[in-house]
Design a protein around this motif. Structure first.
Motif, PDB file in Angstrom:
ATOM      1  N   MET A   1       0.809  -1.179   0.000  1.00 43.73           N
ATOM      2  CA  MET A   1       0.000   0.000   0.000  1.00 43.73           C
ATOM      3  C   MET A   1       0.866   1.262   0.000  1.00 43.73           C
ATOM      4  O   MET A   1       0.524   2.234  -0.645  1.00 43.73           O
ATOM      5  CB  MET A   1      -0.902  -0.019   1.231  1.00 43.73           C
ATOM      6  CG  MET A   1      -1.871   1.104   1.281  1.00 43.73           C
ATOM      7  SD  MET A   1      -3.032   0.766   2.593  1.00 43.73           S
ATOM      8  CE  MET A   1      -3.839   2.294   2.630  1.00 43.73           C
ATOM      9  N   GLY A   2       1.979   1.270   0.712  1.00 46.50           N
ATOM     10  CA  GLY A   2       2.853   2.441   0.770  1.00 46.50           C
ATOM     11  C   GLY A   2       4.132   2.212   0.004  1.00 46.50           C
ATOM     12  O   GLY A   2       5.179   2.703   0.406  1.00 46.50           O
ATOM     13  N   GLY A   3       4.107   1.482  -1.068  1.00 44.22           N
ATOM     14  CA  GLY A   3       5.321   1.165  -1.809  1.00 44.22           C
ATOM     15  C   GLY A   3       5.899   2.379  -2.520  1.00 44.22           C
ATOM     16  O   GLY A   3       5.276   3.419  -2.663  1.00 44.22           O
ATOM     17  N   GLY A   4       7.117   2.228  -2.967  1.00 46.25           N
ATOM     18  CA  GLY A   4       7.780   3.284  -3.707  1.00 46.25           C
ATOM     19  C   GLY A   4       8.310   4.402  -2.813  1.00 46.25           C
ATOM     20  O   GLY A   4       8.528   5.507  -3.294  1.00 46.25           O
ATOM     21  N   MET A   5       8.520   4.122  -1.534  1.00 45.29           N
ATOM     22  CA  MET A   5       8.970   5.150  -0.608  1.00 45.29           C
ATOM     23  C   MET A   5      10.439   4.967  -0.216  1.00 45.29           C
ATOM     24  O   MET A   5      10.867   5.447   0.819  1.00 45.29           O
ATOM     25  CB  MET A   5       8.105   5.124   0.656  1.00 45.29           C
ATOM     26  CG  MET A   5       6.640   5.367   0.423  1.00 45.29           C
ATOM     27  SD  MET A   5       6.291   7.026  -0.135  1.00 45.29           S
ATOM     28  CE  MET A   5       6.500   7.915   1.366  1.00 45.29           C
ATOM     29  N   GLU A   6      11.202   4.285  -1.033  1.00 42.64           N
ATOM     30  CA  GLU A   6      12.608   4.087  -0.709  1.00 42.64           C
ATOM     31  C   GLU A   6      13.343   5.423  -0.753  1.00 42.64           C
ATOM     32  O   GLU A   6      13.004   6.314  -1.510  1.00 42.64           O
ATOM     33  CB  GLU A   6      13.269   3.121  -1.710  1.00 42.64           C
ATOM     34  CG  GLU A   6      12.718   1.724  -1.685  1.00 42.64           C
ATOM     35  CD  GLU A   6      11.472   1.572  -2.536  1.00 42.64           C
ATOM     36  OE1 GLU A   6      11.282   2.382  -3.476  1.00 42.64           O
ATOM     37  OE2 GLU A   6      10.691   0.668  -2.252  1.00 42.64           O
ATOM     38  N   THR A   7      14.384   5.536   0.091  1.00 37.03           N
ATOM     39  CA  THR A   7      15.164   6.771   0.100  1.00 37.03           C
ATOM     40  C   THR A   7      16.493   6.542  -0.595  1.00 37.03           C
ATOM     41  O   THR A   7      17.071   5.456  -0.549  1.00 37.03           O
ATOM     42  CB  THR A   7      15.438   7.229   1.543  1.00 37.03           C
ATOM     43  OG1 THR A   7      16.142   6.194   2.231  1.00 37.03           O
ATOM     44  CG2 THR A   7      14.145   7.528   2.274  1.00 37.03           C
ATOM     45  N   ASN A   8      16.956   7.559  -1.249  1.00 31.59           N
ATOM     46  CA  ASN A   8      18.270   7.525  -1.874  1.00 31.59           C
ATOM     47  C   ASN A   8      19.244   8.187  -0.909  1.00 31.59           C
ATOM     48  O   ASN A   8      19.099   9.359  -0.578  1.00 31.59           O
ATOM     49  CB  ASN A   8      18.266   8.269  -3.205  1.00 31.59           C
ATOM     50  CG  ASN A   8      17.366   7.597  -4.222  1.00 31.59           C
ATOM     51  OD1 ASN A   8      17.252   6.376  -4.224  1.00 31.59           O
ATOM     52  ND2 ASN A   8      16.732   8.392  -5.064  1.00 31.59           N
TER      53      ASN A   8
END
Length: 92
Positions: free
Chosen positions: A1-8
């Motif tokens: 549901m909250g995917g795509g929230m990785e940090t660079n």
């Protein structure tokens, strides 16, 4: 549901935070560090202290004038006469 929230992670910020966390292990005394400690750790506090004491000495006659009791009793009310304080001691 909250995917795509990785940090660079920023390499430079990570290097800086790592160096900051290990500062007590990597610190070395040098002439520059001694000069900074002498200036901000010893000379500046002494200068501030002496300046505060000098200001107290300059203002002490004025403070003693206000500490003395210049009270005028008028109909049971206590009035402080600032004008008489300055005129009696001719400060101005």
């Amino acid at each position: 549901m909250g995917g795509g929230m990785e940090t660079n992670k920023n390499k430079f910020i990570e290097d800086w935070s790592s160096a900051r966390e290990n500062l007590e292990h990597n610190f070395r005394w040098s002439l520059r560090n001694l000069a900074l400690v002498g200036l901000f750790g010893i000379a500046l506090p002494i200068f501030v202290y002496k300046d505060i004491v000098r200001e107290f000495v300059i203002l002490s006659p004025l403070i003693s004038v206000f500490e003395s009791t210049y009270l005028i009793f008028l109909n049971g009310n206590i009035l402080i006469s600032w004008f008489l304080v300055f005129m009696d001691h001719s400060l101005f």
